[in-house]
Design an enzyme around this catalytic site. Structure first.
Site, PDB file in Angstrom:
ATOM      1  CB  ALA A   1      -0.926   0.002   1.217  1.00 56.68           C
ATOM      2  CG  ASP A   2       3.365   4.379   2.060  1.00 60.10           C
ATOM      3  OD1 ASP A   2       3.555   5.023   1.015  1.00 60.10           O
ATOM      4  OD2 ASP A   2       3.653   4.821   3.189  1.00 60.10           O
TER       5      ASP A   2
END
Length: 247
Positions: A166-167
């Site tokens: 996600a990041d």
């Protein structure tokens, strides 16, 4: 092998690795004098602390909100069940990745404390000794083609396994003292069917983070020395894996 067990507490529960400890003690989640704050470069949106415990050197992360919502809600999440808490989900994903032999920190304890319709969460993982983030390596102009190849192969391994991060950024890629490359911070990450669309999205996010750190200014030959060799190693590794018919 990780033996995940749940231990109820007065205000919530702890999910822990029973292979590392007989019981989970809440005291390890306290920001005691034995813990010291990680450097600002630690990355992620949580508050990060290093501590030493009987089960080894650890990293304690307290989950915090990011973006606009953090202006009025810094650490509370809406309750929707024990197994859907951020900490329990990340612990279980880390366990799967760890068991698959991927370079991730070992999950040790995850905790949530609930109050009505909201909860707070924490996660304790094993520390990766002597490691520096890719962001720190960039600032020190310590990037080269050899490291780029290792980073590319590492990312290919995760993507072949179906891990969508996600990041994915330069703060969440670590290089230890022996040169091994690791990936950290799996909050909101999930396993998906491998597809070049989301895989490319992950790579684009990493490139944006490096550009935000002014990679081309810090290291004028950044693209030729690091980025392009990394991409080449990534695609070559994926091709080799798929040619062998597996991960």
């Amino acid at each position: 092998m990780i033996k995940a067990q749940v231990q109820p507490t007065a205000t919530g529960a702890i999910l822990f690795d029973a292979a590392q400890m007989p019981v989970a003690e809440e005291k390890w989640f306290q920001q005691s004098t034995d813990a010291h704050a990680a450097p600002d470069d630690a990355g992620g949106r949580g508050s990060v602390y290093f501590l030493d415990a009987p089960f080894g050197a650890c990293v304690l992360r307290h989950y915090r909100r990011g973006g606009f919502v953090s202006n009025f809600n810094k650490e509370r999440y809406l309750w929707s069940g024990r197994n859907r808490t951020r900490a329990f989900q990340e612990f279980r994903l880390l366990a799967k990745l760890h068991e698959a032999g991927l370079p991730v920190p070992s999950p040790l304890m995850a905790r949530y404390t609930r109050r009505g319709l909201v909860y707070r969460a924490d996660l304790i993982t094993g520390q990766i000794p002597g490691s520096r983030t890719l962001a720190v390596r960039l600032a020190a102009r310590d990037l080269d083609a050899a490291l780029a190849i290792r980073v590319g192969r590492m990312l290919a391994g995760f993507h072949a396994h179906g891990l969508w991060h996600a990041d994915l950024n330069a703060h969440n890629i670590l290089v230890d003292a022996g040169g091994k490359v690791w990936l950290i911070d799996f909050d909101r990450c999930r396993l998906r069917k491998p597809a070049m669309s989301w895989q490319q999205g992950n790579l684009d996010r990493l490139l944006r983070s490096l550009r935000k750190l002014k990679a081309a200014k810090v290291l004028p030959e950044f693209e030729s020395v690091f980025w392009h060799p990394m991409l080449a190693a990534y695609h070559r590794s994926l091709s080799d894996r798929y040619a062998r018919g597996g991960r």
